[in-house]
Design a protein around this motif. Structure first.
Motif, PDB file in Angstrom:
ATOM      1  N   ILE A 225      -6.666 -12.855  12.606  1.00 31.10           N
ATOM      2  CA  ILE A 225      -7.003 -14.268  12.818  1.00 31.10           C
ATOM      3  C   ILE A 225      -7.305 -14.515  14.291  1.00 31.10           C
ATOM      4  N   ASN A 226      -6.491 -13.965  15.163  1.00 32.51           N
ATOM      5  CA  ASN A 226      -6.694 -14.152  16.597  1.00 32.51           C
ATOM      6  C   ASN A 226      -8.017 -13.540  17.069  1.00 32.51           C
ATOM      7  N   VAL A 227      -8.358 -12.384  16.519  1.00 34.36           N
ATOM      8  CA  VAL A 227      -9.629 -11.747  16.875  1.00 34.36           C
ATOM      9  C   VAL A 227     -10.800 -12.579  16.359  1.00 34.36           C
ATOM     10  N   LEU A 228     -10.677 -13.105  15.164  1.00 36.89           N
ATOM     11  CA  LEU A 228     -11.734 -13.940  14.598  1.00 36.89           C
ATOM     12  C   LEU A 228     -11.970 -15.171  15.469  1.00 36.89           C
ATOM     13  N   ILE A 229     -10.893 -15.757  15.967  1.00 35.36           N
ATOM     14  CA  ILE A 229     -11.001 -16.930  16.834  1.00 35.36           C
ATOM     15  C   ILE A 229     -11.622 -16.554  18.180  1.00 35.36           C
ATOM     16  N   ALA A 230     -11.172 -15.447  18.744  1.00 35.21           N
ATOM     17  CA  ALA A 230     -11.608 -15.047  20.082  1.00 35.21           C
ATOM     18  C   ALA A 230     -13.032 -14.503  20.109  1.00 35.21           C
ATOM     19  N   ALA A 231     -13.377 -13.679  19.117  1.00 35.68           N
ATOM     20  CA  ALA A 231     -14.669 -12.989  19.130  1.00 35.68           C
ATOM     21  C   ALA A 231     -15.707 -13.646  18.237  1.00 35.68           C
ATOM     22  N   GLY A 232     -15.255 -14.521  17.317  1.00 30.61           N
ATOM     23  CA  GLY A 232     -16.188 -15.096  16.355  1.00 30.61           C
ATOM     24  C   GLY A 232     -16.500 -14.086  15.267  1.00 30.61           C
ATOM     25  N   TYR A 233     -17.045 -14.574  14.157  1.00 29.12           N
ATOM     26  CA  TYR A 233     -17.300 -13.655  13.041  1.00 29.12           C
ATOM     27  C   TYR A 233     -18.357 -12.609  13.418  1.00 29.12           C
ATOM     28  N   ALA A 234     -19.293 -12.958  14.318  1.00 29.50           N
ATOM     29  CA  ALA A 234     -20.348 -12.021  14.693  1.00 29.50           C
ATOM     30  C   ALA A 234     -19.809 -10.877  15.548  1.00 29.50           C
ATOM     31  N   GLY A 235     -18.792 -11.151  16.355  1.00 35.18           N
ATOM     32  CA  GLY A 235     -18.243 -10.122  17.225  1.00 35.18           C
ATOM     33  C   GLY A 235     -16.990  -9.460  16.692  1.00 35.18           C
ATOM     34  N   TYR A 236     -16.616  -9.828  15.493  1.00 31.48           N
ATOM     35  CA  TYR A 236     -15.380  -9.332  14.885  1.00 31.48           C
ATOM     36  C   TYR A 236     -15.552  -7.877  14.447  1.00 31.48           C
ATOM     37  N   THR A 237     -14.610  -7.014  14.825  1.00 25.79           N
ATOM     38  CA  THR A 237     -14.609  -5.623  14.363  1.00 25.79           C
ATOM     39  C   THR A 237     -13.183  -5.207  14.014  1.00 25.79           C
ATOM     40  N   ILE A 238     -13.069  -4.304  13.058  1.00 26.27           N
ATOM     41  CA  ILE A 238     -11.739  -3.820  12.699  1.00 26.27           C
ATOM     42  C   ILE A 238     -11.188  -2.922  13.788  1.00 26.27           C
ATOM     43  N   ASN A 239     -12.072  -2.325  14.580  1.00 25.97           N
ATOM     44  CA  ASN A 239     -11.595  -1.514  15.709  1.00 25.97           C
ATOM     45  C   ASN A 239     -10.827  -2.378  16.706  1.00 25.97           C
ATOM     46  N   ARG A 240     -11.350  -3.581  16.965  1.00 25.19           N
ATOM     47  CA  ARG A 240     -10.647  -4.462  17.897  1.00 25.19           C
ATOM     48  C   ARG A 240      -9.331  -4.931  17.299  1.00 25.19           C
ATOM     49  N   VAL A 241      -9.317  -5.210  16.016  1.00 25.44           N
ATOM     50  CA  VAL A 241      -8.068  -5.632  15.377  1.00 25.44           C
ATOM     51  C   VAL A 241      -7.018  -4.536  15.522  1.00 25.44           C
ATOM     52  N   ALA A 242      -7.424  -3.304  15.227  1.00 23.89           N
ATOM     53  CA  ALA A 242      -6.490  -2.181  15.348  1.00 23.89           C
ATOM     54  C   ALA A 242      -6.005  -2.044  16.789  1.00 23.89           C
ATOM     55  N   ASN A 243      -6.930  -2.158  17.745  1.00 28.21           N
ATOM     56  CA  ASN A 243      -6.567  -2.022  19.155  1.00 28.21           C
ATOM     57  C   ASN A 243      -5.600  -3.126  19.582  1.00 28.21           C
ATOM     58  N   ASP A 244      -5.909  -4.374  19.205  1.00 26.81           N
ATOM     59  CA  ASP A 244      -5.040  -5.496  19.588  1.00 26.81           C
ATOM     60  C   ASP A 244      -3.690  -5.429  18.885  1.00 26.81           C
ATOM     61  N   ALA A 245      -3.666  -4.830  17.704  1.00 32.59           N
ATOM     62  CA  ALA A 245      -2.409  -4.686  16.970  1.00 32.59           C
ATOM     63  C   ALA A 245      -1.592  -3.494  17.476  1.00 32.59           C
ATOM     64  N   GLY A 246      -2.211  -2.653  18.289  1.00 26.68           N
ATOM     65  CA  GLY A 246      -1.507  -1.493  18.820  1.00 26.68           C
ATOM     66  C   GLY A 246      -1.294  -0.401  17.800  1.00 26.68           C
ATOM     67  N   ILE A 247      -2.245  -0.273  16.879  1.00 24.68           N
ATOM     68  CA  ILE A 247      -2.132   0.752  15.843  1.00 24.68           C
ATOM     69  C   ILE A 247      -3.431   1.545  15.761  1.00 24.68           C
ATOM     70  N   ARG A 248      -3.377   2.688  15.101  1.00 24.01           N
ATOM     71  CA  ARG A 248      -4.575   3.486  14.889  1.00 24.01           C
ATOM     72  C   ARG A 248      -5.468   2.821  13.844  1.00 24.01           C
ATOM     73  N   LEU A 249      -6.753   3.067  13.979  1.00 25.63           N
ATOM     74  CA  LEU A 249      -7.693   2.547  12.990  1.00 25.63           C
ATOM     75  C   LEU A 249      -7.358   3.075  11.600  1.00 25.63           C
ATOM     76  N   SER A 250      -6.947   4.329  11.524  1.00 30.45           N
ATOM     77  CA  SER A 250      -6.604   4.913  10.222  1.00 30.45           C
ATOM     78  C   SER A 250      -5.404   4.220   9.600  1.00 30.45           C
ATOM     79  N   THR A 251      -4.470   3.746  10.432  1.00 34.51           N
ATOM     80  CA  THR A 251      -3.318   3.006   9.920  1.00 34.51           C
ATOM     81  C   THR A 251      -3.766   1.675   9.340  1.00 34.51           C
ATOM     82  N   LEU A 252      -4.632   0.983  10.072  1.00 37.22           N
ATOM     83  CA  LEU A 252      -5.156  -0.292   9.568  1.00 37.22           C
ATOM     84  C   LEU A 252      -5.887  -0.087   8.246  1.00 37.22           C
ATOM     85  N   GLN A 253      -6.684   0.960   8.189  1.00 38.32           N
ATOM     86  CA  GLN A 253      -7.482   1.213   6.976  1.00 38.32           C
ATOM     87  C   GLN A 253      -6.628   1.667   5.803  1.00 38.32           C
ATOM     88  N   HIS A 254      -5.402   2.058   6.078  1.00 37.60           N
ATOM     89  CA  HIS A 254      -4.478   2.359   4.979  1.00 37.60           C
ATOM     90  C   HIS A 254      -4.226   1.097   4.154  1.00 37.60           C
TER      91      HIS A 254
END
Length: 217
Positions: free
Chosen positions: A38-67
């Motif tokens: 939600i925070n990434v969606l607010i900060a980056a907008g839907y056009a700039g939203y990426t799951i890589n940024r979500v994983a990075n901001d959450a402090g987890i690996r992308l593979s963990t998020l994709q689990h």
């Protein structure tokens, strides 16, 4: 004492712990990821939203998020649903508070909307959800479904205020109140009016919603 043999493979197996097991189970992990999303969606907008940024901001690996969320669409769907759910549950709390009259409950929702929708943060995510829904069918489906649930909530409250109305008429008036609320989201987002003017608008909205609820069939 038996001979102790340590191998690099054994040491690596113990040092590389599955992040899912190390950092929490599904019950705790999913809400954390969605909050960050939600925070990434607010900060980056839907056009700039990426799951890589979500994983990075959450402090987890992308593979963990994709689990938990295998794709951008899956995570965005869950994110939009959570945004809508929070507002729906908030308004439902007021709408179903039987210690107050139906009319008072409707007016409480107006009061709360004028407080919550001018806050920074979460209200901005509503616009991003709408913007995404213009481009992505899955997001449109979520937004339309949640709109139906809000309309149903208002229709039920209208029915309590005016029991003589047919179910179709209740649904119509619930939809009209919902459209007014959506307009408030836009109006309050850009309004720089004084507190006294906003109070006047708030009272006017109460009059309009009350009139929609009380008017004869």
């Amino acid at each position: 004492m038996k001979k102790l043999t340590l191998t690099s493979a054994a040491m690596l197996e113990q040092s590389i712990v599955d992040p899912v097991k190390r950092r929490g189970n599904r019950q705790s992990r999913v809400p954390e990821i969605i909050d960050v999303s939600i925070n990434v969606l607010i900060a980056a907008g839907y056009a700039g939203y990426t799951i890589n940024r979500v994983a990075n901001d959450a402090g987890i690996r992308l593979s963990t998020l994709q689990h938990y969320f295998p794709s951008r669409e899956a995570l965005l769907r869950a994110t939009i649903e959570e945004i809508s759910r929070r507002y729906l549950e908030r308004f439902r709390h007021f709408a179903e508070n039987k210690t107050h009259s139906p009319q008072a409950r409707l007016e409480t929702i107006v009061d709360d909307a004028f407080v919550e929708l001018i806050k920074p943060g979460l209200p901005a995510s509503i616009f991003e959800s709408w913007g995404l829904a213009l481009h992505e069918p899955f997001a449109r489906d979520v937004v339309v479904e949640m709109q139906k649930q809000f309309t149903r909530l208002f229709a039920e409250l209208v029915g309590e205020i005016n029991p003589q109305l047919s179910s179709a008429e209740r649904e119509l008036r619930g939809a009209l109140i919902m459209s007014s609320l959506e307009g408030l989201v836009v109006f309050l987002r850009w309004s720089n009016d004084s507190a006294s003017k906003l109070k006047t608008y708030r009272n006017a909205v109460k009059v309009v919603w009350s009139g929609l609820s009380r008017a004869d069939d």
